[in-house]
Write a protein that holds these residues in place. Structure first.
Motif, PDB file in Angstrom:
ATOM      1  N   SER A  87     -83.980  10.883  24.996  1.00  0.00           N
ATOM      2  CA  SER A  87     -84.976  11.582  24.184  1.00  0.00           C
ATOM      3  C   SER A  87     -84.309  12.185  22.949  1.00  0.00           C
ATOM      4  O   SER A  87     -83.140  12.565  22.991  1.00  0.00           O
ATOM      5  CB  SER A  87     -85.613  12.678  25.059  1.00  0.00           C
ATOM      6  N   PHE A 116     -91.681   6.272  30.273  1.00  0.00           N
ATOM      7  CA  PHE A 116     -90.584   7.238  30.329  1.00  0.00           C
ATOM      8  C   PHE A 116     -89.290   6.502  30.642  1.00  0.00           C
ATOM      9  O   PHE A 116     -89.198   5.785  31.632  1.00  0.00           O
ATOM     10  CB  PHE A 116     -90.849   8.286  31.414  1.00  0.00           C
ATOM     11  N   ILE A 167     -87.543   7.907  23.892  1.00  0.00           N
ATOM     12  CA  ILE A 167     -88.584   8.891  23.583  1.00  0.00           C
ATOM     13  C   ILE A 167     -88.196   9.637  22.312  1.00  0.00           C
ATOM     14  O   ILE A 167     -87.031  10.029  22.142  1.00  0.00           O
ATOM     15  CB  ILE A 167     -88.732   9.916  24.740  1.00  0.00           C
ATOM     16  N   ALA A 185     -92.400  15.027  28.739  1.00  0.00           N
ATOM     17  CA  ALA A 185     -93.052  13.721  28.761  1.00  0.00           C
ATOM     18  C   ALA A 185     -94.314  13.761  29.623  1.00  0.00           C
ATOM     19  O   ALA A 185     -94.366  14.464  30.617  1.00  0.00           O
ATOM     20  CB  ALA A 185     -92.080  12.684  29.313  1.00  0.00           C
TER      21      ALA A 185
END
Ligand code: UN1
Length: 500
Positions: free
Chosen positions: A419, A457, A441, A451
Motif C-alpha cells: 500500500s 487486496f 493499493i 481497505a
C-alpha cells in the motif's frame, strides 16, 4: 489481577465436533496487555489432528459442492446476522487476546461481517460467461467450479477479518475449509466456527485446528488432499509454503509483508496528513501489513509536519485496549516487542534521529504487558534498515524528499509493494502517483490502511505471489474455470478447420 480457577479449555473443531488435540497437548492464550489474564487453553495440534480435519473436509466436500450456491449464501447471510448480534462480545474477546483497542476490534469484526454479507450476495452471481461459438449450432460458456479442501493459515493481527476474507469466498464457491489460525489469537476463529455452524453450515465443511506453524501449519500445507493453500503472514513462512506447494503444483496465495509509505507533498493539507500518519503508523500499534511505517515529506514542509506529527505521537496513550482512554494497545507478544526494541537500536546505530518514543513502557499499568512507546525516527535515509524492513510495530521512519519523482523512487525502492499513499491537492501529482506507485493499493489523501472488502487486496513484489484477496479476486482464487462447448449440430464440426 491473576485469573483464578481452572482455565477454560477450548478445542479443535473437526467434523462438527469439538475435540482435543489427539496428542493431548494444549497451550496458553494470554492477554498481551496483562499476561496474568489467561483467556484459555487451546489445542497444540499436530499432523494427526490436521489429517482428521482434512479427512472431514474431504468427505464434506462431496455434498457441499452440490448445494446450490444461493443456499450456501443463505447460511452465510445468517452467519453475518449472528456476527452482527455478537459483535460486542467478539470484539471484547478479540481485544483481550490480541490487544488492539476496542474500537479497532469492532472494526475487525465488522470487516468479517462485511465480507460475509458480500460473499452471501455472490451466491446469486458467481457469474461465468456465455459467448458465441465460431461454429454454427454450437454453444459456448464458462463456469466456475470449486476446487476442494482449502487450507488456510492466518495471522494474529486481524483475528476475525483475515480468516473471513479467506473462508467466506471459499465457502460460497463450494469448497470446504481447514483453518489454522494465528497461534496468539485462536479464540476469534473459535467464534467464527461457532457462528458458521449455528448458521447451518454442515459438519465437516469448516474445520479449525489450532497450534503452531511447524506442527499444524506445515502438516496442512503438505497434505496431499489439500489442493489449495491461502496464507497471510511473514515472507519467511510464505517462502516455505511456496516450496511445499510446488511439487504437487498446489494453488497457493500468499499475502506477506509491507513497508508502506505516506508521501506528503508541499501542497498537502498538513492537518489531514498528520491525522493520516498517526492513524496509519500507530493504529493497531503498527501491527498491520498495511501500516504506514515510512513517511516521505517534501522538504518545504518537513519541519512543520514533523513538529506536528511528533507532538501528536507524544500524546498517544498506550494501554489496555478495553480502557476507553487508550489510543494504542500492546505488541502481540514478547518476541514482537523485542523485535521492535531491536529495530529502535538499529535505527539509532544507523544514524537516524530519534524524535520521540524509543522505549518499552514498564511499571504501573504496563508491568504485565508488551507495551512500547509510539516511536518516530526523523532524518532517515531511504536505504536505512528501518526504512527498508518491515518492523510490524509502532515505529515510523520519516524522510525528506525534494520532488514527486524522488518520492516515487523512494516509495518503490523497497522489496514490498502493498500500500502507498500521497497527500497532495494537485490532481496531476495525484494521478502521476497513482500510475507510478508500484503497489497493490494506492490512497490519495488518506493513509495506507483501511481497505474495503469488495475491492481487491494484496500487493506486488515480495508482498505476494500475484493473487489478490477480497472482491471478485477471491472468487477467482477459490474456483477454477471450466469451459463448456455444446454442439447441437449433430455432425462433427472441427474448430479452426471447418471455418470456411
Ligand atoms: C493486514 O494488516 O494484514 O486495510 C490486513 C487494512 C485492513 C486490513 C489489514 N482492512 O488496513
Amino acid at each position: 489481577m491473576a485469573t483464578t480457577g481452572a482455565p477454560r479449555v477450548y478445542k479443535n473443531f473437526i467434523d462438527g465436533e469439538w475435540v482435543d488435540a489427539r496428542g493431548g497437548k494444549a497451550y496458553e492464550n494470554r492477554n498481551p496487555a496483562n499476561t496474568d489474564e489467561l483467556l484459555g487453553m487451546f489445542p497444540a495440534s499436530t499432523e494427526e489432528d490436521v489429517s482428521a480435519a482434512v479427512d472431514a473436509a474431504k468427505e464434506a466436500y462431496k455434498k457441499w459442492r452440490l448445494v446450490p450456491a444461493p443456499k450456501r449464501a443463505e447460511m452465510l447471510f445468517r452467519a453475518a446476522e449472528l456476527l452482527v448480534r455478537r459483535k460486542e462480545q467478539y470484539s471484547k474477546d478479540m481485544t483481550r487476546e490480541m490487544g488492539k483497542v476496542l474500537a479497532e476490534a469492532r472494526g475487525d469484526v465488522q470487516e468479517a461481517i462485511d465480507m460475509t454479507y458480500y460473499m452471501a450476495g455472490e451466491g446469486r452471481r458467481l457469474f461465468g460467461q456465455t459467448t458465441p461459438s465460431e461454429l454454427p449450432n454450437k454453444f459456448a460458456m464458462s463456469l466456475r467450479q470449486p476446487i476442494g479442501v482449502c487450507g488456510m493459515i492466518t495471522p494474529w493481527n486481524f483475528p476475525m477479518a483475515i480468516p473471513s476474507w479467506k473462508m467466506m469466498p471459499a465457502l460460497i464457491c463450494g469448497n470446504t475449509v481447514v483453518l489454522k489460525p494465528g497461534e496468539d489469537t485462536p479464540l476469534s476463529s473459535y467464534h467464527l466456527m461457532e457462528t458458521l455452524t449455528e448458521a447451518g453450515v454442515p459438519h465437516g465443511v469448516v474445520n479449525l485446528v489450532s497450534g503452531d506453524g511447524p506442527n499444524a501449519g506445515a502438516a496442512l500445507t503438505k497434505h496431499a488432499d489439500v489442493p489449495v493453500i491461502s496464507f497471510t503472514g511473514s515472507c519467511a513462512t510464505g517462502r516455505r509454503i511456496a516450496e511445499a506447494c510446488a511439487p504437487e503444483f498446489k494453488h497457493y496465495s500468499l499475502e506477506m509483508g509491507g513497508k508502506n509509505i505516506i508521501i506528503v507533498m508541499d501542497d498537502a493539507n498538513l492537518d489531514l496528513a498528520v491525522d493520516g500518519a498517526i492513524w496509519g503508523g500507530f493504529g493497531t500499534t503498527g501491527q498491520r501489513c498495511t501500516a504506514a511505517s515510512r513517511v516521505a515529506v517534501h522538504k518545504a514542509v518537513y519541519k512543520e509536519f514533523v513538529e506536528r506529527f511528533v507532538e501528536r505521537a507524544k500524546a498517544l496513550k498506550a494501554g489496555d485496549g478495553l480502557d476507553s482512554g487508550t489510543d494504542m494497545g500492546p505488541c502481540i507478544n514478547e518476541r514482537q516487542l523485542k523485535k521492535v526494541m531491536e529495530y529502535v537500536e538499529i535505527g539509532k546505530n544507523e544514524g537516524a534521529k530519534l524524535l520521540t518514543g524509543g522505549k518499552r513502557l514498564e511499571g504501573g499499568g504496563y508491568a504485565k504487558g508488551w507495551f512500547h512507546e509510539a516511536t518516530i525516527f526523523g532524518e532517515c535515509s531511504p536505504q536505512m534498515r528501518i526504512a527498508q524492513e518491515e518492523i510490524f510495530g509502532p515505529v515510523v521512519s520519516v524522510m525528506a524528499i525534494g520532488s514527486l519523482e524522488e518520492a516515487l523512487e523512494v516509495a518503490n525502492g523497497v522489496v514490498y509493494g502493498l500500500s502507498a499513499s500521497i497527500y497532495t491537492r494537485n490532481v496531476n501529482r495525484a494521478f502521476t502517483a497513482t500510475r507510478d506507485l508500484y503497489t497493490g493499493i494506492v490512497y490519495i489523501n488518506a493513509p495506507t490502511i483501511g481497505a474495503e472488502t469488495h475491492l481487491p487486496f494484496g500487493g506486488t513484489k515480495q508482498t505476494g505471489n500475484g493473487h489478490r484477496e477480497a472482491a471478485i479476486a477471491a472468487i477467482d482464487f477459490f474456483t477454477e474455470w471450466k469451459t463448456v462447448y455444446v454442439d447441437y449440430s449433430d455432425r462433427l464440426q472441427r474448430a479452426q478447420i471447418d471455418n470456411a
